[in-house]
Design a protein around this motif. Structure first.
Motif, PDB file in Angstrom:
ATOM      1  N   GLU A  12       0.832  -1.206   0.000  1.00 63.07           N
ATOM      2  CA  GLU A  12       0.000   0.000   0.000  1.00 63.07           C
ATOM      3  C   GLU A  12       0.865   1.254   0.000  1.00 63.07           C
ATOM      4  N   ARG A  13       1.903   1.273   0.817  1.00 58.64           N
ATOM      5  CA  ARG A  13       2.761   2.457   0.915  1.00 58.64           C
ATOM      6  C   ARG A  13       3.517   2.730  -0.375  1.00 58.64           C
ATOM      7  N   LEU A  14       3.861   1.664  -1.083  1.00 60.20           N
ATOM      8  CA  LEU A  14       4.601   1.825  -2.333  1.00 60.20           C
ATOM      9  C   LEU A  14       3.674   1.967  -3.535  1.00 60.20           C
ATOM     10  N   GLY A  15       2.365   1.945  -3.285  1.00 61.01           N
ATOM     11  CA  GLY A  15       1.401   2.078  -4.372  1.00 61.01           C
ATOM     12  C   GLY A  15       1.410   0.897  -5.315  1.00 61.01           C
ATOM     13  N   MET A  16       1.712  -0.286  -4.784  1.00 65.36           N
ATOM     14  CA  MET A  16       1.794  -1.493  -5.603  1.00 65.36           C
ATOM     15  C   MET A  16       0.639  -2.436  -5.269  1.00 65.36           C
ATOM     16  N   THR A  17       0.316  -3.304  -6.201  1.00 66.76           N
ATOM     17  CA  THR A  17      -0.756  -4.277  -5.992  1.00 66.76           C
ATOM     18  C   THR A  17      -0.180  -5.594  -5.498  1.00 66.76           C
ATOM     19  N   CYS A  18      -0.737  -6.086  -4.412  1.00 70.69           N
ATOM     20  CA  CYS A  18      -0.296  -7.367  -3.849  1.00 70.69           C
ATOM     21  C   CYS A  18      -1.136  -8.496  -4.441  1.00 70.69           C
ATOM     22  N   ASN A  19      -0.469  -9.499  -4.977  1.00 73.44           N
ATOM     23  CA  ASN A  19      -1.161 -10.676  -5.502  1.00 73.44           C
ATOM     24  C   ASN A  19      -1.464 -11.618  -4.338  1.00 73.44           C
ATOM     25  N   ARG A  20      -2.691 -11.611  -3.876  1.00 70.25           N
ATOM     26  CA  ARG A  20      -3.047 -12.387  -2.684  1.00 70.25           C
ATOM     27  C   ARG A  20      -3.033 -13.893  -2.937  1.00 70.25           C
ATOM     28  N   LYS A  21      -2.962 -14.286  -4.191  1.00 67.37           N
ATOM     29  CA  LYS A  21      -2.818 -15.712  -4.481  1.00 67.37           C
ATOM     30  C   LYS A  21      -1.416 -16.213  -4.127  1.00 67.37           C
ATOM     31  N   MET A  22      -0.517 -15.267  -3.865  1.00 68.06           N
ATOM     32  CA  MET A  22       0.849 -15.624  -3.484  1.00 68.06           C
ATOM     33  C   MET A  22       1.027 -15.616  -1.968  1.00 68.06           C
ATOM     34  N   VAL A  23      -0.072 -15.465  -1.236  1.00 68.69           N
ATOM     35  CA  VAL A  23      -0.033 -15.447   0.228  1.00 68.69           C
ATOM     36  C   VAL A  23      -0.591 -16.760   0.758  1.00 68.69           C
ATOM     37  N   PHE A  24       0.212 -17.468   1.534  1.00 62.84           N
ATOM     38  CA  PHE A  24      -0.200 -18.749   2.110  1.00 62.84           C
ATOM     39  C   PHE A  24      -0.124 -18.652   3.634  1.00 62.84           C
ATOM     40  N   GLN A  25      -1.242 -18.916   4.300  1.00 58.90           N
ATOM     41  CA  GLN A  25      -1.271 -18.944   5.757  1.00 58.90           C
ATOM     42  C   GLN A  25      -1.463 -20.378   6.248  1.00 58.90           C
ATOM     43  N   ASP A  26      -1.283 -20.552   7.544  1.00 58.32           N
ATOM     44  CA  ASP A  26      -1.426 -21.870   8.174  1.00 58.32           C
ATOM     45  C   ASP A  26      -0.491 -22.900   7.538  1.00 58.32           C
ATOM     46  N   VAL A  27       0.696 -22.425   7.162  1.00 52.44           N
ATOM     47  CA  VAL A  27       1.728 -23.321   6.638  1.00 52.44           C
ATOM     48  C   VAL A  27       2.458 -23.917   7.836  1.00 52.44           C
ATOM     49  N   ILE A  28       2.222 -25.189   8.095  1.00 51.94           N
ATOM     50  CA  ILE A  28       2.714 -25.804   9.326  1.00 51.94           C
ATOM     51  C   ILE A  28       3.664 -26.966   9.055  1.00 51.94           C
ATOM     52  N   THR A  29       3.305 -27.824   8.115  1.00 50.65           N
ATOM     53  CA  THR A  29       4.061 -29.059   7.922  1.00 50.65           C
ATOM     54  C   THR A  29       5.121 -28.925   6.829  1.00 50.65           C
ATOM     55  N   THR A  30       6.106 -29.804   6.901  1.00 52.20           N
ATOM     56  CA  THR A  30       7.144 -29.871   5.869  1.00 52.20           C
ATOM     57  C   THR A  30       6.538 -30.236   4.522  1.00 52.20           C
ATOM     58  N   GLY A  31       5.523 -31.100   4.536  1.00 50.02           N
ATOM     59  CA  GLY A  31       4.859 -31.498   3.296  1.00 50.02           C
ATOM     60  C   GLY A  31       4.195 -30.324   2.595  1.00 50.02           C
ATOM     61  N   GLN A  32       3.540 -29.449   3.362  1.00 51.06           N
ATOM     62  CA  GLN A  32       2.918 -28.263   2.777  1.00 51.06           C
ATOM     63  C   GLN A  32       3.969 -27.387   2.093  1.00 51.06           C
ATOM     64  N   ILE A  33       5.070 -27.180   2.785  1.00 50.69           N
ATOM     65  CA  ILE A  33       6.125 -26.319   2.251  1.00 50.69           C
ATOM     66  C   ILE A  33       6.733 -26.929   0.992  1.00 50.69           C
ATOM     67  N   GLN A  34       6.963 -28.228   1.006  1.00 46.77           N
ATOM     68  CA  GLN A  34       7.532 -28.903  -0.157  1.00 46.77           C
ATOM     69  C   GLN A  34       6.615 -28.749  -1.371  1.00 46.77           C
ATOM     70  N   TYR A  35       5.323 -28.890  -1.165  1.00 42.72           N
ATOM     71  CA  TYR A  35       4.355 -28.763  -2.261  1.00 42.72           C
ATOM     72  C   TYR A  35       4.374 -27.350  -2.848  1.00 42.72           C
TER      73      TYR A  35
END
Length: 327
Positions: free
Chosen positions: A201-224
């Motif tokens: 927002e401060r830089l006037g740029m658009t954030c691609n929310r499809k690139m945001v991952f929450q609840d990343v807990i397991t090694t398997g999730q990260i590997q995928y």
């Protein structure tokens, strides 16, 4: 003196409120030791209460730890070092209470045992039942973290640090950033993600929310997720904490991706977990030991009546290192 002497009369005699007298006699109040002893002494002299009715200080501080505190999180180990050091200097011992998220039964058992004079909590959840319970019992409580309840709080500004690191990455040409965050119910993770969004927002740029991952807990999730990086042309991964970052680095290695030549990497929390990686990892430096030390010092001051439920934010540093350079 005729008639039965009352607590109200004692309060009038000493020029204090009825509630102050009540807290001193019950041993549950946030008043200083000297004032408490004075009230108890005069109460005994006036025959208001028998000596056995006055609850004495135990010399113990209850520490409420998440049950997963030892599951690879350097934060809790370093934080406990600071807490223990400061409480020992203050003349107190510690009692550990391990509790699952929002399970107040272990916490309630500790409180009802009357074995602790005050409490320190090491994690804040959204709608946290443990904090709500401890804030209601009338004893000093310190939270290492942030919440909107009436307890003392020791924390760092995670919104600001998340914003600053993200702005640095964006300003240095890393446009296609993937954000990997931990449990979305943790207040600290919510704050870091908010800072990430604020940077765009401060830089006037658009954030691609499809690139945001929450609840990343397991090694398997990260590997995928890492396996998809080439397809999505990701040039940087911003990790919500040191444990996620460590697992990301391992997954990148397994997929033949070099840091920073193929992928820049940064973490919103630094710890000893990241020390052995080459190149060194760009990260937010927040001293967990200092947070623990400050919490211990705060609780000791509160027991002496020298501090109230204030909120203190400790500083942070951006460690700008090789993992985000020269891509």
């Amino acid at each position: 003196m005729t008639g039965k002497y009352t607590a109200h009369q004692l309060a009038m005699e000493l020029g204090v409120s009825d509630s102050t007298v009540s807290r001193a006699l019950s041993g549950k109040g946030r008043i200083g030791d000297e004032r408490s002893r004075e009230i108890v002494k005069i109460a005994r002299e006036r025959g208001l209460i028998p000596s056995s009715a006055v609850q004495k200080r135990t010399g113990n501080i209850g520490i409420v730890l998440p049950v997963d505190a030892w599951d690879g999180a350097a934060f809790f180990l370093e934080c406990m070092e600071g807490i223990v050091n400061s409480l020992v200097l203050g003349g107190y011992d510690i009692l550990l209470c391990m509790a699952a998220e929002n399970d107040i039964k272990p916490v309630k058992r500790l409180v009802e045992s009357k074995k602790a004079d005050a409490y320190i909590m090491l994690r804040a959840l959204e709608e946290d039942k443990q904090i709500k319970y401890l804030s209601s019992i009338g004893k000093p409580c310190v939270l290492i973290g942030s919440c909107d309840m009436d307890v003392a709080q020791i924390d760092s500004n995670h919104i600001s640090s998340g914003r600053d690191l993200t702005m640095y990455l964006l300003a240095h040409g890393l446009k296609n950033i993937v954000y990997l965050g931990g449990k979305s119910t943790y207040v600290v993770n919510q704050a870091r993600l908010r800072g990430y969004f604020e940077a765009y927002e401060r830089l006037g740029m658009t954030c691609n929310r499809k690139m945001v991952f929450q609840d990343v807990i397991t090694t398997g999730q990260i590997q995928y997720i890492v396996e998809e990086f080439r397809v999505k042309q990701v040039d940087c991964v911003l990790c919500g904490d040191d444990l996620i970052c460590s697992r990301v680095l391992q997954a990148l290695m397994l997929n033949g991706l070099r840091v920073p030549e193929d992928m820049a990497v940064a973490s919103l929390n630094n710890s000893s977990f990241l020390d052995h990686y080459t190149p060194q990892i760009t990260a937010v430096e927040i001293s967990a030991k200092d947070l623990g030390t400050a919490a211990g010092q705060q609780i000791v001051k509160m027991l002496k009546g020298k501090e109230n439920n204030s909120r203190h934010l400790l500083s942070y540093n951006l460690l700008l290192r090789g993992s985000t350079r020269g891509k």
